[in-house]
Design a protein around this motif. Structure first.
Motif, mmCIF file in Angstrom:
data_model
loop_
_atom_site.group_PDB
_atom_site.id
_atom_site.type_symbol
_atom_site.label_atom_id
_atom_site.label_comp_id
_atom_site.label_asym_id
_atom_site.label_seq_id
_atom_site.Cartn_x
_atom_site.Cartn_y
_atom_site.Cartn_z
ATOM 1 N N LEU A 1 0.791 -1.231 0.000
ATOM 2 C CA LEU A 1 0.000 0.000 0.000
ATOM 3 C C LEU A 1 0.827 1.288 0.000
ATOM 4 C CD1 LEU A 1 -2.753 1.448 0.185
ATOM 5 C CD2 LEU A 1 -2.684 1.065 2.672
ATOM 6 N N PRO A 2 1.819 1.475 0.894
ATOM 7 C CA PRO A 2 2.482 2.785 0.984
ATOM 8 C C PRO A 2 3.137 3.259 -0.312
ATOM 9 C CG PRO A 2 2.988 1.442 2.906
ATOM 10 C CD PRO A 2 2.303 0.545 1.923
ATOM 11 N N SER A 3 3.818 2.368 -1.001
ATOM 12 C CA SER A 3 4.514 2.800 -2.222
ATOM 13 C C SER A 3 3.522 3.161 -3.321
ATOM 14 C CB SER A 3 5.472 1.706 -2.713
ATOM 15 O OG SER A 3 4.778 0.505 -3.005
ATOM 16 N N ILE A 4 2.385 2.489 -3.352
ATOM 17 C CA ILE A 4 1.374 2.825 -4.358
ATOM 18 C C ILE A 4 0.714 4.154 -4.017
ATOM 19 C CG2 ILE A 4 -0.859 2.132 -5.291
ATOM 20 C CD1 ILE A 4 0.108 -0.710 -5.333
ATOM 21 N N VAL A 5 0.439 4.376 -2.738
ATOM 22 C CA VAL A 5 -0.109 5.667 -2.316
ATOM 23 C C VAL A 5 0.851 6.795 -2.706
ATOM 24 C CG1 VAL A 5 -0.602 7.092 -0.280
ATOM 25 C CG2 VAL A 5 -1.540 4.779 -0.453
ATOM 26 N N ASP A 6 2.143 6.587 -2.506
ATOM 27 C CA ASP A 6 3.133 7.604 -2.878
ATOM 28 C C ASP A 6 3.128 7.849 -4.385
ATOM 29 O OD1 ASP A 6 3.833 7.826 -0.224
ATOM 30 O OD2 ASP A 6 5.614 6.551 -0.394
ATOM 31 N N GLU A 7 2.995 6.787 -5.152
ATOM 32 C CA GLU A 7 2.989 6.918 -6.611
ATOM 33 C C GLU A 7 1.751 7.687 -7.084
ATOM 34 O OE1 GLU A 7 4.429 6.877 -10.245
ATOM 35 O OE2 GLU A 7 5.495 5.731 -8.680
ATOM 36 N N ASP B 1 -7.357 -2.656 12.034
ATOM 37 C CA ASP B 1 -6.741 -2.860 10.721
ATOM 38 C C ASP B 1 -7.169 -1.755 9.759
ATOM 39 O OD1 ASP B 1 -5.585 -5.203 11.643
ATOM 40 O OD2 ASP B 1 -7.036 -6.525 10.683
ATOM 41 N N ILE B 2 -8.445 -1.410 9.794
ATOM 42 C CA ILE B 2 -8.932 -0.335 8.931
ATOM 43 C C ILE B 2 -8.180 0.953 9.215
ATOM 44 C CG2 ILE B 2 -10.924 1.074 8.305
ATOM 45 C CD1 ILE B 2 -12.714 -1.294 9.023
ATOM 46 N N LEU B 3 -8.009 1.268 10.495
ATOM 47 C CA LEU B 3 -7.321 2.495 10.870
ATOM 48 C C LEU B 3 -5.884 2.500 10.359
ATOM 49 C CD1 LEU B 3 -7.231 5.191 12.306
ATOM 50 C CD2 LEU B 3 -6.813 3.975 14.463
ATOM 51 N N LYS B 4 -5.201 1.381 10.450
ATOM 52 C CA LYS B 4 -3.826 1.319 9.952
ATOM 53 C C LYS B 4 -3.775 1.535 8.441
ATOM 54 C CE LYS B 4 -1.992 -1.728 13.580
ATOM 55 N NZ LYS B 4 -1.362 -3.037 13.885
ATOM 56 N N ALA B 5 -4.717 0.939 7.708
ATOM 57 C CA ALA B 5 -4.745 1.141 6.258
ATOM 58 C C ALA B 5 -5.009 2.608 5.920
ATOM 59 C CB ALA B 5 -5.809 0.244 5.625
ATOM 60 N N LEU B 6 -5.909 3.249 6.666
ATOM 61 C CA LEU B 6 -6.166 4.671 6.445
ATOM 62 C C LEU B 6 -4.926 5.505 6.749
ATOM 63 C CD1 LEU B 6 -9.725 4.995 8.065
ATOM 64 C CD2 LEU B 6 -9.182 4.788 5.631
ATOM 65 N N ALA B 7 -4.233 5.152 7.830
ATOM 66 C CA ALA B 7 -3.025 5.890 8.200
ATOM 67 C C ALA B 7 -1.947 5.772 7.132
ATOM 68 C CB ALA B 7 -2.501 5.386 9.543
ATOM 69 N N LEU B 8 -1.932 4.651 6.433
ATOM 70 C CA LEU B 8 -0.945 4.447 5.371
ATOM 71 C C LEU B 8 -1.368 5.089 4.053
ATOM 72 C CD1 LEU B 8 0.114 0.776 6.123
ATOM 73 C CD2 LEU B 8 1.571 2.798 6.279
ATOM 74 N N GLY B 9 -2.553 5.693 4.036
ATOM 75 C CA GLY B 9 -2.947 6.453 2.853
ATOM 76 C C GLY B 9 -4.148 5.956 2.095
ATOM 77 N N ALA B 10 -4.753 4.839 2.518
ATOM 78 C CA ALA B 10 -5.947 4.360 1.829
ATOM 79 C C ALA B 10 -7.109 5.320 2.073
ATOM 80 C CB ALA B 10 -6.317 2.962 2.315
ATOM 81 N N ASP B 11 -7.922 5.528 1.060
ATOM 82 C CA ASP B 11 -9.106 6.370 1.205
ATOM 83 C C ASP B 11 -10.284 5.590 1.773
ATOM 84 O OD1 ASP B 11 -8.314 9.022 -0.070
ATOM 85 O OD2 ASP B 11 -7.738 7.608 -1.632
#
Length: 400
Positions: free
Chosen positions: A314-320, A338-348
């Motif tokens: 996820l993080p590298s794709i969010v950066d891209e 888990d949802i919160l961690k994904a959001l923190a890493l940049g998922a919408d």
């Protein structure tokens, strides 16, 4: 309805047949990607902030013009009749009760038009498997438009089925028994292909050996039961078997290239979302071809054994992507934390898959609704406890 994830899964396993459990819970090869999808969340640790006045919290968000009560969607899951005889009818009822958008699978057990009626005004997206037959692709797209889909979700990573050892050891493929192909048997373009096959003769009449006869008879009976119409008529006409054979011929294709997305764009004005990306290079190509969103997913670990965990991709794709289009996350969500961690890493937003299927197996619509509500409740609590008042305040600074 257990709230602890492993207890929820165990309860669902007890409620399902061994074939159903193997199909729903299993993954590719030695199940290493399935395991990595969940264990990789441990690599990311939340760092709570204090004295942030989180008395009031807001989980709402908007994606593809759709207002959502929480950054959560129900992932497209095929063959839901393995978990509950009413399949998508029950899932749609839960989505409607909670307002959570539902992604309708191409491999559904209920035609999309029926699911749309069950959903009422609840947002819906349609997941497209790109068939070998272009007339079916266009027909699916037209039907998705007609039912008010808010986006078209093109699944890229299942152009062929992975090496799924649990299913192989049971000798079980639900589609070969007529399950999970309701979108096809309800489709005019597909029915025309079936009619052509019946007129020409299938040419696949293989006589089973004595030991295979019981299994063959069970397969034919299953085809007849799951095909529209009366089972006895389906047996006499051969329509059910011809439909299964036609489906196996046209299911998906492996010769697609990036330029084919331009052809899909010509078919529809719906937002096009690509599901199954794991590499930043593919995210870059998606932007070049003007897609409207991507879903970081490895199909729940069902396709490639030993693949990168989805949360690690996820993080590298969010950066891209860099905020230019929405990035959704799928594969491995088992809790609100888990949802919160994904959001923190940049998922919408995130997609919820297996857990809601477990709820479906245990209690139908009520079970799915309970799982959704448990996820949202934990997300809400976790959001406040780390010092955030809205999902818009989440970021990588929450992670240690």
């Amino acid at each position: 309805m257990p709230t602890e994830p492993s207890e929820l899964a165990s309860a669902a396993q007890r409620a399902m047949s061994k074939e159903a459990w193997a199909y729903v819970d299993g993954g590719a090869g030695q199940q290493r990607t399935v395991a990595a999808n969940t264990s990789a969340f441990d690599h990311y640790r939340l760092v709570p902030r204090m004295l942030a006045n989180v008395e009031s919290r807001d989980l709402r968000t908007t994606l593809f013009g759709v207002d959502m009560p929480a950054p959560l969607m129900l992932a497209p899951v095929g063959v839901l009749e393995l978990a509950h005889p009413r399949a998508e009818h029950e899932v749609a009822a839960a989505a409607r009760a909670t307002g959570i958008p539902m992604m309708i699978s191409t491999q559904a057990s209920v035609p999309m038009e029926d699911v749309a009626r069950d959903l009422g005004d609840t947002p819906r997206l349609y997941q497209l498997y790109w068939s070998r037959d272009e007339s079916i692709v266009e027909s699916f797209v037209r039907r998705a438009e007609a039912i008010g889909s808010d986006a078209l979700v093109v699944t890229l990573d299942t152009h062929m089925l992975g090496w799924r050892t649990r299913d192989l050891d049971l000798g079980y493929l639900p589609f070969a028994r007529g399950l999970g192909i309701a979108q096809y048997t309800s489709d005019p373009a597909f029915r025309e292909l079936v009619a052509q096959r019946l007129t020409a003769g299938s040419g696949t009449d293989v006589r089973p050996g004595l030991r295979e006869i019981p299994s063959a008879l069970a397969a034919v009976a299953s085809m007849a039961r799951h095909h529209p119409g009366k089972a006895v008529d389906n047996l006499r006409s051969g329509h059910a078997r011809a439909a299964v054979e036609t489906f196996l011929d046209v299911f998906s294709r492996s010769d697609l290239i990036w330029d084919d997305l331009d052809r899909l764009r010509e078919m529809t004005d719906l937002p096009i979302v690509l599901k199954g990306l794991q590499a930043p290079e593919d995210a870059r190509r998606a932007l070049e071809h003007g897609v409207d969103g991507i879903i970081v997913s490895n199909h729940g670990g069902r396709q490639v054994d030993g693949a990168i965990a989805s949360i690690d991709a996820l993080p590298s794709i969010v950066d891209e992507i860099d905020g230019r289009i929405p990035v959704l996350f799928d594969s491995g969500i088992r809790s609100g934390a888990d949802i919160l961690k994904a959001l923190a890493l940049g998922a919408d937003a995130v997609l919820l898959g297996r857990p809601y299927v477990y709820g479906l197996a245990l209690a139908g619509a009520a079970g799915v609704q309970a799982v959704i509500e448990h996820m949202i409740a934990e997300l809400d609590l976790s959001l406040g406890l780390v010092g955030c008042r809205s999902v818009g305040e989440t970021g990588r600074e929450l992670l240690g």
